[in-house]
Design a protein around this motif. Sequence first.
Motif, PDB file in Angstrom:
ATOM      1  N   ARG A  12       0.821  -1.209   0.000  1.00 58.04           N
ATOM      2  CA  ARG A  12       0.000   0.000   0.000  1.00 58.04           C
ATOM      3  C   ARG A  12       0.852   1.254   0.000  1.00 58.04           C
ATOM      4  NH1 ARG A  12      -3.735  -1.299   5.015  1.00 58.04           N
ATOM      5  NH2 ARG A  12      -3.778   0.995   5.047  1.00 58.04           N
ATOM      6  N   ALA A  13       2.174   1.104   0.039  1.00 56.97           N
ATOM      7  CA  ALA A  13       3.061   2.264   0.002  1.00 56.97           C
ATOM      8  C   ALA A  13       3.092   2.872  -1.392  1.00 56.97           C
ATOM      9  CB  ALA A  13       4.469   1.843   0.424  1.00 56.97           C
ATOM     10  N   ALA A  14       3.463   4.140  -1.454  1.00 55.21           N
ATOM     11  CA  ALA A  14       3.489   4.848  -2.733  1.00 55.21           C
ATOM     12  C   ALA A  14       4.555   4.310  -3.669  1.00 55.21           C
ATOM     13  CB  ALA A  14       3.699   6.338  -2.500  1.00 55.21           C
ATOM     14  N   LYS A  15       5.625   3.704  -3.119  1.00 61.77           N
ATOM     15  CA  LYS A  15       6.680   3.165  -3.967  1.00 61.77           C
ATOM     16  C   LYS A  15       7.432   2.086  -3.205  1.00 61.77           C
ATOM     17  CE  LYS A  15      10.008   6.745  -2.619  1.00 61.77           C
ATOM     18  NZ  LYS A  15      10.917   7.803  -3.123  1.00 61.77           N
ATOM     19  N   SER A  16       8.198   1.291  -3.941  1.00 59.02           N
ATOM     20  CA  SER A  16       8.987   0.232  -3.335  1.00 59.02           C
ATOM     21  C   SER A  16      10.113  -0.154  -4.275  1.00 59.02           C
ATOM     22  CB  SER A  16       8.123  -1.003  -3.053  1.00 59.02           C
ATOM     23  OG  SER A  16       8.917  -2.101  -2.640  1.00 59.02           O
ATOM     24  N   SER A  17      11.267  -0.551  -3.693  1.00 58.69           N
ATOM     25  CA  SER A  17      12.387  -1.073  -4.473  1.00 58.69           C
ATOM     26  C   SER A  17      12.698  -2.513  -4.078  1.00 58.69           C
ATOM     27  CB  SER A  17      13.633  -0.206  -4.251  1.00 58.69           C
ATOM     28  OG  SER A  17      13.412   1.111  -4.717  1.00 58.69           O
ATOM     29  N   ALA A  18      11.721  -3.195  -3.504  1.00 49.78           N
ATOM     30  CA  ALA A  18      11.941  -4.520  -2.935  1.00 49.78           C
ATOM     31  C   ALA A  18      11.734  -5.622  -3.972  1.00 49.78           C
ATOM     32  CB  ALA A  18      11.018  -4.737  -1.739  1.00 49.78           C
ATOM     33  N   GLY A  19      12.730  -5.828  -4.819  1.00 54.67           N
ATOM     34  CA  GLY A  19      12.720  -6.993  -5.697  1.00 54.67           C
ATOM     35  C   GLY A  19      11.896  -6.818  -6.957  1.00 54.67           C
ATOM     36  N   TYR A  20      11.606  -7.971  -7.578  1.00 51.73           N
ATOM     37  CA  TYR A  20      10.847  -7.975  -8.826  1.00 51.73           C
ATOM     38  C   TYR A  20       9.465  -7.344  -8.616  1.00 51.73           C
ATOM     39  CZ  TYR A  20      14.263 -11.500 -10.345  1.00 51.73           C
ATOM     40  OH  TYR A  20      15.403 -12.179 -10.651  1.00 51.73           O
ATOM     41  N   ASP A  21       8.976  -6.666  -9.630  1.00 57.53           N
ATOM     42  CA  ASP A  21       7.643  -6.060  -9.563  1.00 57.53           C
ATOM     43  C   ASP A  21       6.625  -7.108 -10.013  1.00 57.53           C
ATOM     44  OD1 ASP A  21       5.367  -4.556  -9.654  1.00 57.53           O
ATOM     45  OD2 ASP A  21       6.250  -2.883 -10.747  1.00 57.53           O
ATOM     46  N   LEU A  22       6.229  -7.968  -9.085  1.00 54.03           N
ATOM     47  CA  LEU A  22       5.298  -9.043  -9.425  1.00 54.03           C
ATOM     48  C   LEU A  22       3.909  -8.515  -9.761  1.00 54.03           C
ATOM     49  CD1 LEU A  22       6.278 -11.792  -6.820  1.00 54.03           C
ATOM     50  CD2 LEU A  22       6.951 -11.615  -9.225  1.00 54.03           C
ATOM     51  N   THR A  23       3.545  -7.385  -9.162  1.00 55.06           N
ATOM     52  CA  THR A  23       2.237  -6.804  -9.501  1.00 55.06           C
ATOM     53  C   THR A  23       2.187  -6.489 -10.994  1.00 55.06           C
ATOM     54  OG1 THR A  23       2.054  -5.849  -7.292  1.00 55.06           O
ATOM     55  CG2 THR A  23       0.617  -4.943  -8.993  1.00 55.06           C
ATOM     56  N   ALA A  24       3.225  -5.849 -11.494  1.00 50.93           N
ATOM     57  CA  ALA A  24       3.269  -5.517 -12.924  1.00 50.93           C
ATOM     58  C   ALA A  24       3.276  -6.770 -13.787  1.00 50.93           C
ATOM     59  CB  ALA A  24       4.504  -4.660 -13.217  1.00 50.93           C
ATOM     60  N   LEU A  25       3.862  -7.857 -13.285  1.00 47.87           N
ATOM     61  CA  LEU A  25       3.883  -9.102 -14.050  1.00 47.87           C
ATOM     62  C   LEU A  25       2.476  -9.659 -14.245  1.00 47.87           C
ATOM     63  CD1 LEU A  25       5.531 -11.421 -15.361  1.00 47.87           C
ATOM     64  CD2 LEU A  25       5.617 -12.485 -13.090  1.00 47.87           C
ATOM     65  N   PHE A  26       1.665  -9.612 -13.191  1.00 49.49           N
ATOM     66  CA  PHE A  26       0.320 -10.182 -13.289  1.00 49.49           C
ATOM     67  C   PHE A  26      -0.668  -9.236 -13.975  1.00 49.49           C
ATOM     68  CE2 PHE A  26       2.084 -12.873  -9.937  1.00 49.49           C
ATOM     69  CZ  PHE A  26       1.709 -14.134 -10.401  1.00 49.49           C
ATOM     70  N   VAL A  27      -0.426  -7.920 -13.902  1.00 51.52           N
ATOM     71  CA  VAL A  27      -1.289  -6.984 -14.616  1.00 51.52           C
ATOM     72  C   VAL A  27      -0.972  -7.100 -16.109  1.00 51.52           C
ATOM     73  CG1 VAL A  27      -1.858  -4.563 -14.999  1.00 51.52           C
ATOM     74  CG2 VAL A  27      -1.506  -5.406 -12.672  1.00 51.52           C
ATOM     75  N   GLY A  28      -1.929  -7.580 -16.878  1.00 49.03           N
ATOM     76  CA  GLY A  28      -1.702  -7.809 -18.294  1.00 49.03           C
ATOM     77  C   GLY A  28      -1.394  -9.250 -18.640  1.00 49.03           C
ATOM     78  N   SER A  29      -1.387 -10.151 -17.658  1.00 49.98           N
ATOM     79  CA  SER A  29      -1.055 -11.552 -17.936  1.00 49.98           C
ATOM     80  C   SER A  29      -2.243 -12.360 -18.447  1.00 49.98           C
ATOM     81  CB  SER A  29      -0.480 -12.217 -16.685  1.00 49.98           C
ATOM     82  OG  SER A  29      -1.436 -12.248 -15.634  1.00 49.98           O
ATOM     83  N   GLU A  30      -3.435 -11.770 -18.454  1.00 50.26           N
ATOM     84  CA  GLU A  30      -4.622 -12.352 -19.091  1.00 50.26           C
ATOM     85  C   GLU A  30      -4.974 -13.730 -18.546  1.00 50.26           C
ATOM     86  OE1 GLU A  30      -4.517 -11.971 -23.352  1.00 50.26           O
ATOM     87  OE2 GLU A  30      -3.783  -9.920 -23.249  1.00 50.26           O
ATOM     88  N   GLY A  31      -4.775 -13.930 -17.249  1.00 52.38           N
ATOM     89  CA  GLY A  31      -5.157 -15.193 -16.634  1.00 52.38           C
ATOM     90  C   GLY A  31      -4.260 -16.361 -16.952  1.00 52.38           C
ATOM     91  N   THR A  32      -3.094 -16.116 -17.543  1.00 52.60           N
ATOM     92  CA  THR A  32      -2.202 -17.210 -17.918  1.00 52.60           C
ATOM     93  C   THR A  32      -1.189 -17.545 -16.827  1.00 52.60           C
ATOM     94  OG1 THR A  32      -0.596 -15.719 -18.976  1.00 52.60           O
ATOM     95  CG2 THR A  32      -2.376 -16.593 -20.362  1.00 52.60           C
ATOM     96  N   LEU A  33      -1.023 -16.664 -15.832  1.00 55.10           N
ATOM     97  CA  LEU A  33      -0.027 -16.881 -14.779  1.00 55.10           C
ATOM     98  C   LEU A  33      -0.657 -17.117 -13.414  1.00 55.10           C
ATOM     99  CD1 LEU A  33       2.628 -14.139 -15.637  1.00 55.10           C
ATOM    100  CD2 LEU A  33       2.587 -16.530 -16.353  1.00 55.10           C
ATOM    101  N   GLY A  34      -1.845 -16.654 -13.205  1.00 51.88           N
ATOM    102  CA  GLY A  34      -2.524 -16.791 -11.927  1.00 51.88           C
ATOM    103  C   GLY A  34      -3.893 -16.156 -12.005  1.00 51.88           C
ATOM    104  N   VAL A  35      -4.696 -16.377 -10.974  1.00 50.72           N
ATOM    105  CA  VAL A  35      -6.052 -15.821 -10.913  1.00 50.72           C
ATOM    106  C   VAL A  35      -6.065 -14.701  -9.880  1.00 50.72           C
ATOM    107  CG1 VAL A  35      -8.478 -16.288 -10.425  1.00 50.72           C
ATOM    108  CG2 VAL A  35      -7.074 -18.029 -11.553  1.00 50.72           C
ATOM    109  N   ILE A  36      -6.396 -13.494 -10.323  1.00 51.99           N
ATOM    110  CA  ILE A  36      -6.450 -12.333  -9.431  1.00 51.99           C
ATOM    111  C   ILE A  36      -7.694 -12.441  -8.557  1.00 51.99           C
ATOM    112  CG2 ILE A  36      -6.712  -9.828  -9.340  1.00 51.99           C
ATOM    113  CD1 ILE A  36      -5.183  -9.729 -12.030  1.00 51.99           C
ATOM    114  N   THR A  37      -7.497 -12.416  -7.232  1.00 53.44           N
ATOM    115  CA  THR A  37      -8.624 -12.535  -6.307  1.00 53.44           C
ATOM    116  C   THR A  37      -8.811 -11.308  -5.416  1.00 53.44           C
ATOM    117  OG1 THR A  37      -7.160 -13.789  -4.827  1.00 53.44           O
ATOM    118  CG2 THR A  37      -8.647 -15.053  -6.250  1.00 53.44           C
ATOM    119  N   GLU A  38      -7.900 -10.349  -5.510  1.00 57.33           N
ATOM    120  CA  GLU A  38      -8.061  -9.084  -4.775  1.00 57.33           C
ATOM    121  C   GLU A  38      -7.153  -8.042  -5.418  1.00 57.33           C
ATOM    122  OE1 GLU A  38      -6.943  -7.311  -0.415  1.00 57.33           O
ATOM    123  OE2 GLU A  38      -7.894  -9.305  -0.436  1.00 57.33           O
ATOM    124  N   LEU A  39      -7.611  -6.790  -5.442  1.00 58.15           N
ATOM    125  CA  LEU A  39      -6.831  -5.698  -6.019  1.00 58.15           C
ATOM    126  C   LEU A  39      -6.813  -4.522  -5.058  1.00 58.15           C
ATOM    127  CD1 LEU A  39      -9.119  -6.772  -8.344  1.00 58.15           C
ATOM    128  CD2 LEU A  39      -7.521  -5.562  -9.829  1.00 58.15           C
TER     129      LEU A  39
END
Length: 490
Positions: free
Chosen positions: A192-219
């Motif tokens: 919920r922080a405005a920014k982060s430098s903690a590792g891979y941006d997994l959120t960006a990976l799943f946004v646009g993945s069209e259900g091929t990598l996982g099922v989004i259950t909360e945003l």
Amino acid sequence: MSFPDPLASEQAQALPPALVTALDALLGARFSQKRGDRDQHAASESFHRGPPPDAVVWPDSAEEVSSILRACSQHAVPVIPWGTGTSLEGHALASRGGITLNLSRMDRVLEVRAADMQASVQPGVTREALNTDLRATELFFPVDPGANASLGGMAATRASGTTAVRYGTMRDNVLALQVVLADGRIIRTGTRAAKSSAGYDLTALFVGSEGTLGVITELTLRLQGQPEETAAAVCAFDTLQAAVDCVTVTIHSGIPMARIEFVDALTARAFNLHSGTSLPELPHLMVEFHGSATSVREDAARFGEIATEMGAAGFDWATTPEDRARLWRMRHGAYHAAFALRPGSVGVVTDVCVPMSHLADAVAGAAQDIAASGLVGPIVGHVGDGNFHSLLLIDPGNERQMAQAKALALRMAERALAVGGTITGEHGVGLGKRGLMAAEHGEGWQVMGAIKTALDPAGILNPGKLVPDCPAPPDCPAPDCPAPDCPAPG
């Protein structure tokens, strides 16, 4: 590069009895193999069609999604997430059978943190439902693709729309996610922080993945403050070139547009036929400004000066909320209005995005190609960010017209790629654009396939979409590989 046939599917297999027993015990009436329920999940908003899934499930929680995926993973049965079914590229069709995971029951606004300008929601919440819930907070969620899509689906396709020029796309407005992986693990990405430098941006990976990598259950979503003042207008131009040139000059002038949309003369005619309006049958720009009362007046005046210099006429200002709602309802209804030009037709939708410096040439080139083909194809666009569409109208079952439409769509995509653009600005890949991915991404497409394999080794999540079936490199010595898009020789 190629586009798939309108029916891009393989024969589905019967579900394993043990899986049927497990899902029936878990979900009861929320597990259905009824033909009516299955048929409702076999169509899309465009020409793409698929076979009905083997079953449909309606989970209530992330824990139920986890149990469903664990069971399906054990039996290697495909799972296809479903939001509201408004996608245009066949994203949610069960083209290889399996189970459609309808997330519409997961539709709660979990928390609104007004001080942080954030909201946490389940994936089945639609954008309109969220904004209705936010009315008392003086906040709103800005991403507006037109359709009342589910927010989970919008994140999965990295949707945008008319307001992206001011507020960005789903990529810019999703802060964190809860995702269920193919093996049933539940993970959280982002903070919920405005920014982060903690590792891979997994959120960006799943946004646009069209259900091929996982099922989004909360945003967790970023919200915006309701503007103090809003003004909108529509104006006409004698030529397509003048309208698009006006967009470029306006953007370069630094005027902070909330929306700047283009419709061509054919779309104006469609509006008149469909909605009973009386627009001149000319190219138009539709614009909106957000801000303080003073800034909106100044921005509107500056735009009016530019547009007049570029040949605009017939300014019609929407001065009340009702007038503005009517204006944008008309623009968002362009897809359905277009069918008034050829009643009974079906549509092949294009969706390219180019750098602003190439926008005028790209739109003009598309218009010339459509005119030369003899097909009817109105053009609209979120031209403030270089994104435009044509809806190519063809007779159902007419293979010659379908081939023409695909050739036109391919030409638009090739022209966009040639100038550093993309084959899809907002509709996503799904079935429809999968054949063009290698041309845009090169070896990067195989890297996407490798990520898919790492997270979903059995390939059960929305198979046949977005990524190659096999992530092997082009020199893979596997000439007998059964993957339909295997890059190996033979």
